[in-house]
Scaffold this motif. Structure first.
Motif, PDB file in Angstrom:
ATOM      1  N   SER A 118       0.850  -1.192   0.000  1.00 26.07           N
ATOM      2  CA  SER A 118       0.000   0.000   0.000  1.00 26.07           C
ATOM      3  C   SER A 118       0.884   1.240   0.000  1.00 26.07           C
ATOM      4  CB  SER A 118      -0.908   0.003   1.235  1.00 26.07           C
ATOM      5  OG  SER A 118      -1.722  -1.157   1.265  1.00 26.07           O
ATOM      6  N   GLY A 119       0.520   2.226  -0.812  1.00 22.02           N
ATOM      7  CA  GLY A 119       1.276   3.470  -0.835  1.00 22.02           C
ATOM      8  C   GLY A 119       2.728   3.261  -1.208  1.00 22.02           C
ATOM      9  N   ASP A 120       3.624   3.720  -0.336  1.00 22.80           N
ATOM     10  CA  ASP A 120       5.064   3.664  -0.604  1.00 22.80           C
ATOM     11  C   ASP A 120       5.742   2.535   0.170  1.00 22.80           C
ATOM     12  OD1 ASP A 120       7.346   4.658  -1.925  1.00 22.80           O
ATOM     13  OD2 ASP A 120       7.983   5.720  -0.106  1.00 22.80           O
ATOM     14  N   ALA A 121       4.972   1.484   0.514  1.00 24.78           N
ATOM     15  CA  ALA A 121       5.506   0.411   1.359  1.00 24.78           C
ATOM     16  C   ALA A 121       6.231  -0.679   0.588  1.00 24.78           C
ATOM     17  CB  ALA A 121       4.375  -0.218   2.170  1.00 24.78           C
ATOM     18  N   GLY A 122       6.378  -0.557  -0.719  1.00 26.15           N
ATOM     19  CA  GLY A 122       7.046  -1.583  -1.504  1.00 26.15           C
ATOM     20  C   GLY A 122       8.492  -1.791  -1.091  1.00 26.15           C
ATOM     21  N   VAL A 123       9.029  -2.942  -1.484  1.00 31.86           N
ATOM     22  CA  VAL A 123      10.427  -3.261  -1.193  1.00 31.86           C
ATOM     23  C   VAL A 123      11.298  -2.508  -2.182  1.00 31.86           C
ATOM     24  CG1 VAL A 123      12.114  -5.095  -0.853  1.00 31.86           C
ATOM     25  CG2 VAL A 123       9.689  -5.559  -0.461  1.00 31.86           C
ATOM     26  N   LYS A 124      12.069  -1.573  -1.695  1.00 28.35           N
ATOM     27  CA  LYS A 124      12.839  -0.664  -2.565  1.00 28.35           C
ATOM     28  C   LYS A 124      14.167  -1.294  -2.981  1.00 28.35           C
ATOM     29  CE  LYS A 124      10.696   3.357  -0.438  1.00 28.35           C
ATOM     30  NZ  LYS A 124       9.646   2.504   0.176  1.00 28.35           N
ATOM     31  N   PRO A 125      14.802  -0.741  -4.014  1.00 29.00           N
ATOM     32  CA  PRO A 125      16.111  -1.261  -4.457  1.00 29.00           C
ATOM     33  C   PRO A 125      17.101  -1.339  -3.298  1.00 29.00           C
ATOM     34  CG  PRO A 125      15.272   0.310  -6.047  1.00 29.00           C
ATOM     35  CD  PRO A 125      14.339   0.363  -4.885  1.00 29.00           C
ATOM     36  N   GLY A 126      17.827  -2.452  -3.235  1.00 29.38           N
ATOM     37  CA  GLY A 126      18.807  -2.647  -2.180  1.00 29.38           C
ATOM     38  C   GLY A 126      18.222  -3.133  -0.876  1.00 29.38           C
ATOM     39  N   GLN A 127      16.908  -3.421  -0.815  1.00 33.17           N
ATOM     40  CA  GLN A 127      16.261  -3.886   0.405  1.00 33.17           C
ATOM     41  C   GLN A 127      15.648  -5.266   0.194  1.00 33.17           C
ATOM     42  OE1 GLN A 127      13.349  -0.899   1.457  1.00 33.17           O
ATOM     43  NE2 GLN A 127      14.882   0.613   2.061  1.00 33.17           N
ATOM     44  N   PHE A 128      15.218  -5.869   1.318  1.00 31.17           N
ATOM     45  CA  PHE A 128      14.454  -7.113   1.233  1.00 31.17           C
ATOM     46  C   PHE A 128      13.356  -7.070   2.293  1.00 31.17           C
ATOM     47  CE2 PHE A 128      17.362  -8.208   4.637  1.00 31.17           C
ATOM     48  CZ  PHE A 128      16.613  -9.032   5.476  1.00 31.17           C
ATOM     49  N   GLN A 129      12.363  -7.941   2.139  1.00 30.15           N
ATOM     50  CA  GLN A 129      11.243  -8.005   3.073  1.00 30.15           C
ATOM     51  C   GLN A 129      10.895  -9.463   3.327  1.00 30.15           C
ATOM     52  OE1 GLN A 129       9.317  -5.365   4.651  1.00 30.15           O
ATOM     53  NE2 GLN A 129       8.741  -7.194   5.797  1.00 30.15           N
ATOM     54  N   GLU A 130      10.464  -9.779   4.563  1.00 30.60           N
ATOM     55  CA  GLU A 130      10.027 -11.131   4.891  1.00 30.60           C
ATOM     56  C   GLU A 130       8.524 -11.141   5.134  1.00 30.60           C
ATOM     57  OE1 GLU A 130      12.366 -12.606   8.135  1.00 30.60           O
ATOM     58  OE2 GLU A 130      13.925 -13.372   6.785  1.00 30.60           O
ATOM     59  N   PHE A 131       7.878 -12.218   4.667  1.00 34.40           N
ATOM     60  CA  PHE A 131       6.435 -12.379   4.799  1.00 34.40           C
ATOM     61  C   PHE A 131       6.169 -13.685   5.563  1.00 34.40           C
ATOM     62  CE2 PHE A 131       7.357  -9.809   1.121  1.00 34.40           C
ATOM     63  CZ  PHE A 131       6.416  -8.784   1.180  1.00 34.40           C
ATOM     64  N   PRO A 132       5.901 -13.596   6.881  1.00 34.29           N
ATOM     65  CA  PRO A 132       5.762 -14.802   7.713  1.00 34.29           C
ATOM     66  C   PRO A 132       4.418 -15.514   7.515  1.00 34.29           C
ATOM     67  CG  PRO A 132       6.471 -12.890   9.006  1.00 34.29           C
ATOM     68  CD  PRO A 132       5.958 -12.379   7.694  1.00 34.29           C
ATOM     69  N   VAL A 133       4.480 -16.859   7.618  1.00 30.48           N
ATOM     70  CA  VAL A 133       3.293 -17.705   7.472  1.00 30.48           C
ATOM     71  C   VAL A 133       3.413 -18.874   8.449  1.00 30.48           C
ATOM     72  CG1 VAL A 133       1.937 -19.155   5.911  1.00 30.48           C
ATOM     73  CG2 VAL A 133       3.064 -17.118   5.040  1.00 30.48           C
ATOM     74  N   SER A 134       2.281 -19.263   9.041  1.00 33.00           N
ATOM     75  CA  SER A 134       2.228 -20.463   9.878  1.00 33.00           C
ATOM     76  C   SER A 134       1.500 -21.553   9.103  1.00 33.00           C
ATOM     77  CB  SER A 134       1.508 -20.171  11.201  1.00 33.00           C
ATOM     78  OG  SER A 134       1.356 -21.367  11.959  1.00 33.00           O
ATOM     79  N   LEU A 135       2.097 -22.748   9.036  1.00 29.85           N
ATOM     80  CA  LEU A 135       1.549 -23.855   8.258  1.00 29.85           C
ATOM     81  C   LEU A 135       1.441 -25.110   9.110  1.00 29.85           C
ATOM     82  CD1 LEU A 135       3.846 -23.466   5.119  1.00 29.85           C
ATOM     83  CD2 LEU A 135       1.490 -22.676   5.286  1.00 29.85           C
ATOM     84  N   GLY A 136       0.392 -25.898   8.891  1.00 32.76           N
ATOM     85  CA  GLY A 136       0.310 -27.186   9.570  1.00 32.76           C
ATOM     86  C   GLY A 136      -1.097 -27.775   9.507  1.00 32.76           C
ATOM     87  N   PRO A 137      -1.225 -29.036   9.882  1.00 30.66           N
ATOM     88  CA  PRO A 137      -0.128 -30.002   9.993  1.00 30.66           C
ATOM     89  C   PRO A 137       0.529 -30.209   8.629  1.00 30.66           C
ATOM     90  CG  PRO A 137      -2.159 -30.860  10.999  1.00 30.66           C
ATOM     91  CD  PRO A 137      -2.545 -29.660  10.181  1.00 30.66           C
ATOM     92  N   LEU A 138       1.849 -30.286   8.646  1.00 29.06           N
ATOM     93  CA  LEU A 138       2.587 -30.422   7.390  1.00 29.06           C
ATOM     94  C   LEU A 138       2.385 -31.820   6.803  1.00 29.06           C
ATOM     95  CD1 LEU A 138       5.854 -28.567   8.406  1.00 29.06           C
ATOM     96  CD2 LEU A 138       3.987 -27.715   6.992  1.00 29.06           C
ATOM     97  N   PRO A 139       2.253 -31.923   5.495  1.00 33.47           N
ATOM     98  CA  PRO A 139       1.930 -33.200   4.852  1.00 33.47           C
ATOM     99  C   PRO A 139       3.082 -34.200   4.917  1.00 33.47           C
ATOM    100  CG  PRO A 139       2.398 -31.515   3.215  1.00 33.47           C
ATOM    101  CD  PRO A 139       2.382 -30.822   4.532  1.00 33.47           C
ATOM    102  N   GLN A 140       2.736 -35.456   4.640  1.00 38.77           N
ATOM    103  CA  GLN A 140       3.725 -36.539   4.649  1.00 38.77           C
ATOM    104  C   GLN A 140       4.401 -36.638   3.278  1.00 38.77           C
ATOM    105  OE1 GLN A 140       4.306 -38.248   7.542  1.00 38.77           O
ATOM    106  NE2 GLN A 140       2.759 -36.965   8.522  1.00 38.77           N
ATOM    107  N   VAL A 141       5.160 -35.616   2.937  1.00 39.64           N
ATOM    108  CA  VAL A 141       5.913 -35.587   1.674  1.00 39.64           C
ATOM    109  C   VAL A 141       7.337 -35.134   1.972  1.00 39.64           C
ATOM    110  CG1 VAL A 141       3.877 -35.142   0.235  1.00 39.64           C
ATOM    111  CG2 VAL A 141       5.147 -33.224   1.206  1.00 39.64           C
ATOM    112  N   ASP A 142       8.226 -35.354   1.019  1.00 37.09           N
ATOM    113  CA  ASP A 142       9.633 -35.003   1.231  1.00 37.09           C
ATOM    114  C   ASP A 142       9.892 -33.502   1.169  1.00 37.09           C
ATOM    115  OD1 ASP A 142      10.265 -37.677   1.547  1.00 37.09           O
ATOM    116  OD2 ASP A 142      10.720 -37.958  -0.584  1.00 37.09           O
ATOM    117  N   SER A 143       9.075 -32.778   0.391  1.00 40.65           N
ATOM    118  CA  SER A 143       9.306 -31.344   0.251  1.00 40.65           C
ATOM    119  C   SER A 143       8.052 -30.659  -0.259  1.00 40.65           C
ATOM    120  CB  SER A 143      10.479 -31.073  -0.699  1.00 40.65           C
ATOM    121  OG  SER A 143      10.179 -31.539  -2.006  1.00 40.65           O
ATOM    122  N   MET A 144       7.998 -29.338  -0.053  1.00 37.71           N
ATOM    123  CA  MET A 144       6.921 -28.504  -0.571  1.00 37.71           C
ATOM    124  C   MET A 144       7.549 -27.432  -1.462  1.00 37.71           C
ATOM    125  SD  MET A 144       4.485 -28.040   2.806  1.00 37.71           S
ATOM    126  CE  MET A 144       3.177 -27.227   1.862  1.00 37.71           C
TER     127      MET A 144
END
Length: 245
Positions: A118-144
């Motif tokens: 929203s507005g000027d909240a974008g990730v600007k050049p030279g920066q990074f942003q993290e977007f946290p998520v909670s997941l579960g129960p995780l499936p019975q597979v080797d990878s997602m």
């Protein structure tokens, strides 16, 4: 002569700079892709992960992130953490068979998560942003594998959708974030099938119990008989006269 040496030195420096720029320009994109952190979790459990998004553009900001959850590994519970300046929406899809979560059968699962700046909240050049998520129960597979689209303010889109390659092969140009899932550890004290001790069958139990009961009764009778005989002997001794010296 001096002017010639200076010219040669300058030319060598320019050549070195060009080569270094070419190498760095080639290696840069491969080391700045979208990733999921941590990279490992446990099957059947819950995990808090974060999609780490570096900005690769020198002139534009990252304004949208779209993460697609794998169809072959549906997750019953998906929740997001607020990110200042960003709105988040989710899309769902039908799943069959249903997913069991805390005793409930779920027929829908989250298929896509979208964050929009929203507005000027974008990730600007030279920066990074993290977007946290909670997941579960995780499936019975080797990878997602989370195929991801990163949209910039100038309209360009980086498509992080390439699936993993075999070990030792060259990394793809736009690798998708991958969460490796390890099998849950066995409970402490649990015995493996090879270490199981064979138990006697019901017939053996009945025979053993009958024999034990019979021996117990015989022992009790013998004990009572001994007490009776001991009592009679003691009474007889008291009745007999003591011999005179």
């Amino acid at each position: 002569m001096i002017r010639f040496r200076r010219t040669a030195t300058a030319a060598a420096a320019l050549a070195f700079t060009a080569a270094a720029t070419a190498v760095l320009g080639f290696a840069g994109p491969a080391s700045a892709h979208v990733t999921v952190n941590p990279k490992e979790a446990t099957q059947g459990g819950y995990a808090r992960v974060a999609f780490r998004v570096p900005n690769e553009s020198d002139t534009a900001s990252t304004t949208k992130l779209e993460v697609v959850l794998p169809e072959n590994a549906p997750v019953g519970s998906v929740s997001t953490m607020p990110v200042p300046g960003w709105t988040v929406t989710t899309e769902k899809r039908k799943v069959d068979p249903p997913i069991e979560v805390h005793g409930s059968q779920l027929t829908e699962a989250v298929s896509k998560i979208t964050w929009t700046a929203s507005g000027d909240a974008g990730v600007k050049p030279g920066q990074f942003q993290e977007f946290p998520v909670s997941l579960g129960p995780l499936p019975q597979v080797d990878s997602m594998i989370f195929k991801t689209l990163q949209t910039y303010s100038d309209g360009n889109i980086s498509r992080w959708i390439d699936e993993p390659v075999a070990a030792g092969a060259e990394e793809p140009e736009h690798p998708a974030p991958v969460l490796t899932l390890a099998a849950a550890a066995a409970p402490a004290g649990s015995a493996s099938p090879s270490a199981a001790v064979a138990l006697p069958d019901d017939d053996d139990d009945d025979d053993g119990n009958g024999l034990a009961v019979g021996l117990g009764v015989a022992g009790l009778v013998a004990g009572l008989a001994g007490l009776v005989l001991g009592g009679l002997a003691f009474t007889r001794t008291r009745r007999e006269p003591v011999a005179k010296a």
